[in-house]
Enzyme design. Structure first.
Site, PDB file in Angstrom:
ATOM      1  N   LYS A   1      -1.446  -5.931 -19.869  1.00  0.00           N
ATOM      2  CA  LYS A   1      -1.128  -6.567 -18.536  1.00  0.00           C
ATOM      3  C   LYS A   1      -2.344  -7.561 -18.346  1.00  0.00           C
ATOM      4  CE  LYS A   1       0.863  -7.332 -14.723  1.00  0.00           C
ATOM      5  NZ  LYS A   1       2.024  -8.313 -14.754  1.00  0.00           N
TER       6      LYS A   1
ATOM      7  N   GLU B   1       8.521 -21.147 -19.136  1.00  0.00           N
ATOM      8  CA  GLU B   1       8.385 -19.622 -18.507  1.00  0.00           C
ATOM      9  C   GLU B   1       9.515 -18.992 -18.953  1.00  0.00           C
ATOM     10  OE1 GLU B   1       6.284 -17.911 -17.651  1.00  0.00           O
ATOM     11  OE2 GLU B   1       7.228 -16.275 -16.348  1.00  0.00           O
TER      12      GLU B   1
ATOM     13  N   GLU C   1       8.304 -12.393 -25.063  1.00  0.00           N
ATOM     14  CA  GLU C   1       7.357 -11.293 -24.793  1.00  0.00           C
ATOM     15  C   GLU C   1       8.073  -9.944 -24.861  1.00  0.00           C
ATOM     16  OE1 GLU C   1       6.050 -12.256 -20.351  1.00  0.00           O
ATOM     17  OE2 GLU C   1       4.573 -11.185 -21.826  1.00  0.00           O
TER      18      GLU C   1
ATOM     19  N   CYS D   1       0.897  -1.179   0.086  1.00  0.00           N
ATOM     20  CA  CYS D   1      -0.078   0.088  -0.042  1.00  0.00           C
ATOM     21  C   CYS D   1       0.943   1.157   0.106  1.00  0.00           C
ATOM     22  CB  CYS D   1      -0.986   0.235   1.399  1.00  0.00           C
ATOM     23  SG  CYS D   1      -1.815  -1.292   1.274  1.00  0.00           S
TER      24      CYS D   1
ATOM     25  N   ASN E   1       0.868  -0.285   6.071  1.00  0.00           N
ATOM     26  CA  ASN E   1       1.251  -1.171   4.930  1.00  0.00           C
ATOM     27  C   ASN E   1       1.812  -2.448   5.423  1.00  0.00           C
ATOM     28  OD1 ASN E   1       2.262  -1.873   2.420  1.00  0.00           O
ATOM     29  ND2 ASN E   1       4.122  -0.860   2.480  1.00  0.00           N
ATOM     30  N   GLY E   2       1.225  -3.492   4.983  1.00  0.00           N
ATOM     31  CA  GLY E   2       1.914  -4.692   5.588  1.00  0.00           C
ATOM     32  C   GLY E   2       0.866  -5.499   6.248  1.00  0.00           C
TER      33      GLY E   2
ATOM     34  N   TRP F   1      -3.863  -1.395  -1.331  1.00  0.00           N
ATOM     35  CA  TRP F   1      -3.727  -2.730  -2.068  1.00  0.00           C
ATOM     36  C   TRP F   1      -4.244  -3.676  -1.177  1.00  0.00           C
ATOM     37  CZ3 TRP F   1      -3.259  -4.547  -6.740  1.00  0.00           C
ATOM     38  CH2 TRP F   1      -2.813  -5.742  -6.968  1.00  0.00           C
TER      39      TRP F   1
ATOM     40  N   HIS G   1      13.056 -35.839 -31.387  1.00  0.00           N
ATOM     41  CA  HIS G   1      11.802 -36.192 -32.228  1.00  0.00           C
ATOM     42  C   HIS G   1      11.469 -34.871 -33.086  1.00  0.00           C
ATOM     43  CE1 HIS G   1      11.170 -39.852 -29.943  1.00  0.00           C
ATOM     44  NE2 HIS G   1      11.503 -39.096 -28.780  1.00  0.00           N
TER      45      HIS G   1
ATOM     46  N   LYS H   1       9.248 -15.077 -21.240  1.00  0.00           N
ATOM     47  CA  LYS H   1       9.775 -14.048 -20.775  1.00  0.00           C
ATOM     48  C   LYS H   1      10.750 -13.399 -21.972  1.00  0.00           C
ATOM     49  CE  LYS H   1       7.841 -13.126 -18.231  1.00  0.00           C
ATOM     50  NZ  LYS H   1       6.778 -13.985 -17.704  1.00  0.00           N
TER      51      LYS H   1
ATOM     52  N   ARG I   1       1.416   1.326  -5.970  1.00  0.00           N
ATOM     53  CA  ARG I   1       1.350   0.721  -4.688  1.00  0.00           C
ATOM     54  C   ARG I   1       0.294   0.014  -4.481  1.00  0.00           C
ATOM     55  NH1 ARG I   1       6.337   0.645  -2.318  1.00  0.00           N
ATOM     56  NH2 ARG I   1       5.181  -0.185  -0.364  1.00  0.00           N
TER      57      ARG I   1
HETATM   58  C1  AGP Z   1       3.393 -13.045 -18.525  1.00  0.00           C
HETATM   59  O1  AGP Z   1       4.380 -12.318 -18.641  1.00  0.00           O
HETATM   60  C2  AGP Z   1       2.117 -12.494 -19.309  1.00  0.00           C
HETATM   61  N1  AGP Z   1       2.111 -11.168 -19.047  1.00  0.00           N
HETATM   62  C3  AGP Z   1       0.766 -13.145 -19.479  1.00  0.00           C
HETATM   63  O2  AGP Z   1       1.334 -14.439 -19.827  1.00  0.00           O
HETATM   64  C4  AGP Z   1       0.018 -13.468 -18.052  1.00  0.00           C
HETATM   65  O3  AGP Z   1       0.626 -14.280 -17.365  1.00  0.00           O
HETATM   66  C5  AGP Z   1      -1.331 -13.954 -18.669  1.00  0.00           C
HETATM   67  O4  AGP Z   1      -2.009 -12.995 -19.391  1.00  0.00           O
HETATM   68  C6  AGP Z   1      -2.236 -14.440 -17.531  1.00  0.00           C
HETATM   69  O5  AGP Z   1      -2.630 -13.186 -16.882  1.00  0.00           O
HETATM   70  P1  AGP Z   1      -3.279 -13.581 -15.270  1.00  0.00           P
HETATM   71  O6  AGP Z   1      -2.147 -14.158 -14.410  1.00  0.00           O
HETATM   72  O7  AGP Z   1      -3.421 -11.833 -14.871  1.00  0.00           O
HETATM   73  O8  AGP Z   1      -4.415 -14.014 -15.321  1.00  0.00           O
END
Ligand code: AGP
Length: 609
Positions: free
Chosen positions: A604, A482, A489, A2, A100-101, A74, A505, A486, A27
């Site tokens: 996001k 993962e 993207e 927060c 905050n915490g 938050w 394969h 990263k 925050r």
């Molecule tokens: C990952 O870096 C992404 N931005 C994306 O894959 C994300 O994890 C996905 O859209 C799921 O989002 P969420 O966890 O908010 O549901």
């Protein structure tokens, strides 16, 4: 996470508080409030929603006074609502706090206070602090704060107001940030520098356990035993934008470095004090109901799906429950075979991803029990699932998920230990070993983050490659997925992850001279096989960067470069091995001049199907 602010001086407090809070909205932003000493008492104004909602509420009726505190929330304990918004007061309204915490022992404290007749207005952990002030006040504000601090456990930064002593604010911190801005005839308090940078660049950065009494002309710092502490002035030389990112160049990097704290917050209240087991006080299913679960579905998108892939290994191996992991956009259309003995775990950082929400609704429709693992309190997924456990990662701003992912992994591990304990598939001794490993993870992540020079060199050297491949077996494969996501993207390098055994394969055809291949080799039970895969790609002249555990003295013989992670027990390695992959992607994106925090074409939170 927060944002908190405080002002004491000759000027009106409210304008600074509102402006400072706007700089701290990154925050947390689910509710906001201020408290100002006005006409002999403390006036509190707060409401759910972003800061603009509070501004609208105050329009034409802004509190008048030169001492005040503010908070942008938050949510952790208690969903976003007017009542749960800070500041919180005691029953009389004479003691006001922003926090905050997490106050870990708030339930026990609250019960004792209820017995004494205190009336609570919110569901938050923070409100107990105001009531403790009322209960213990002895005419001395500082001494009462110290007494209260001895009672509370957890993490906090706190700012206190006391109507009987309106010429001072008191603030303190433990495991959460707090700074004091030093002005002329006025002083400022904030969670973070962006809130005060327009007013002053002279600051005291508060350390854990320090208690500051802040008046308009002075700041006096002491510890809990009353020993005075002399503070050095820290001159801030960042610009306002850098200050918002805590001095980091990007939110993504800031969030990578927040992972030790995010880990600690996520384990708070869930790791038993004696380290013997995992508990989830927020879950209401009985042991019998847990024991009845005969199948788990884990459903999510993107990074959260990758956390689910790791979760599958955990639940199957530690709790011995069969698991299917589904991409949310596929789940709803494949008629999964589900009944009431199934548990569907929905993972989502935002709690708002449209495909994931649709999958949750489908699982419920089919009769499954549902458990949300999310970072956002009160989000749609949190509200609609039968039960919810939160990853306390704090707001994640960068599109590329980092700290949300590692907190999701940690929750997957803790949940599987928890279910394993209930089902009896995990011995008490084994649970204790795993818990001991979990407790040192924040320190191990911190250690990794201290040594990034080698990663910067690799990113510069290989950052202009067209392709990069990620290989691993077992848990390493799930992490490789993962790592590749990263890389694609944020750096736009074509990156693909494969189960190392699948190489021959098909994928091996893509391995040509000089192509970087990142091989995770942290799993001892498949180590020899992984080494064979390294040799296969080396035979095609690929450049191998291995991620291995400290003390592995064989791996340098096979790989061109090795990145060592601290030695950890096999189920904990994903929490460490992903760190270099996050950083490699980050530095590769920098090498290529990409917009790290806002990669092209991506949002996001994906709230469309
Ligand atoms: C990952 O870096 C992404 N931005 C994306 O894959 C994300 O994890 C996905 O859209 C799921 O989002 P969420 O966890 O908010 O549901």
């Amino acid at each position: 996470m927060c944002g908190i602010v405080g002002y004491i001086g000759d000027k009106q407090a409210a304008p600074f508080l509102l402006d400072g809070m706007s700089k701290l909205e990154y925050r947390g932003y689910d509710s906001a409030g201020i408290a100002v000493y006005e006409k002999g008492k403390i006036r509190v104004e707060k409401c759910v929603g972003r800061l603009d909602s509070l501004r609208q509420k105050l329009a034409g009726n802004v509190p008048v006074g030169t001492v005040g505190i503010g908070h942008t929330r938050w949510a952790t304990h208690g969903r976003p609502s007017d009542r749960n918004a800070h500041p919180h007061t005691d029953s009389s309204g004479d003691f006001v706090v922003v926090h905050n915490g997490i106050i870990e022992n708030y339930l026990a404290l609250k019960e004792a206070l209820l017995e004494k007749g205190h009336v609570f207005l919110s569901e938050t952990d923070s409100e107990v602090v105001a009531h403790l002030m009322e209960e213990n006040y002895n005419g001395n504000f500082e001494e009462t704060v110290k007494k209260v601090l001895r009672m509370i456990e957890g993490s906090y930064s706190l700012v206190f107001m006391c109507a009987a002593e309106p010429d001072k604010l008191i603030c303190t911190k433990k495991d959460n940030p707090l700074v004091i801005g030093l002005g002329n005839g006025e002083n400022f308090i904030a969670s973070d520098i962006p809130a005060i940078i327009a007013k002053t660049r002279r600051t005291y950065i508060m350390n854990d356990g320090e208690i500051a009494t802040v008046t308009k002309d002075a700041v006096w710092v002491q510890d809990i035993n009353g020993t005075p502490i002399s503070k050095k002035v820290f001159e801030v030389n960042w610009n306002a934008e850098a200050a918002e990112k805590g001095g980091f160049e990007h939110f993504m990097l800031k969030e990578i470095y927040e992972q030790p704290k995010a880990m600690r917050d996520t384990m708070t209240g869930r790791v038993a004090k004696d380290g013997s087991h995992i508990e989830f006080p927020e879950l209401n299913w009985t042991s019998e109901e847990f024991a009845d679960i005969n199948k788990i579905f884990i459903v999510a998108c993107g990074t959260a799906y990758h956390a689910g892939m790791v979760g599958k290994y955990y639940f199957e191996q530690l709790a011995r429950v069969p698991v299917e992991v589904d991409i949310a956009s596929e789940f709803s259309y494949r008629s999964p075979i589900i009944d009431s003995n199934c548990l569907t775990i929905i993972i989502s950082q935002s709690g708002e991803t449209s495909d994931t929400l649709a999958a949750l609704r489908e699982a419920r429709r089919l009769g499954s029990r549902t458990l949300a693992v999310t970072n956002v309190v009160g989000s749609s997924i949190a509200r609609e699932a039968d039960q919810v456990v939160y990853t306390y990662a704090g707001p994640e701003i960068a599109v590329a998920s980092t700290k949300a992912y590692t907190t999701q992994l940690l929750l997957m591990l803790m949940l599987s230990i928890y279910v394993g304990q209930i089902k009896g598939t995990l011995s008490a001794g084994r649970a204790k070993e795993l818990v001991a490993g979990i407790k040192v993870i924040p320190e191990q992540i911190h250690e990794l983050l201290e040594n990034v020079d080698q990663l910067k060199v690799f990113a510069t050297k290989y950052g202009n490659s067209e392709d990069v491949f990620y290989l691993g077996r077992s848990l390493d494969y799930a992490v490789a997925l993962e790592g590749a996501l990263k890389m694609k993207e944020i750096s736009y390098i074509h990156a693909e992850a494969y189960a190392a055994g699948e190489l021959k394969h098909g994928t091996l055809a893509l391995i040509v001279e000089g192509v970087p291949v990142i091989v995770l080799a942290t799993q001892e039970d498949v180590y020899e096989k992984t080494v064979s895969n390294i040799q296969e790609v080396k035979a095609r002249d690929a450049v191998v960067i291995a991620i291995a555990m400290e003390g592995d003295d064989r791996i340098p013989k096979y790989a061109d470069h090795v990145i060592f992670i601290p030695r950890a027990e096999k189920y904990l390695t994903p929490l460490l091995s992903v760190l270099p992959l996050q950083l490699l992607a980050y530095y590769a994106a920098l090498t290529r001049g990409c917009d790290v925090d806002k990669p092209r074409n991506l949002a996001k939170s994906v709230t469309v199907e």
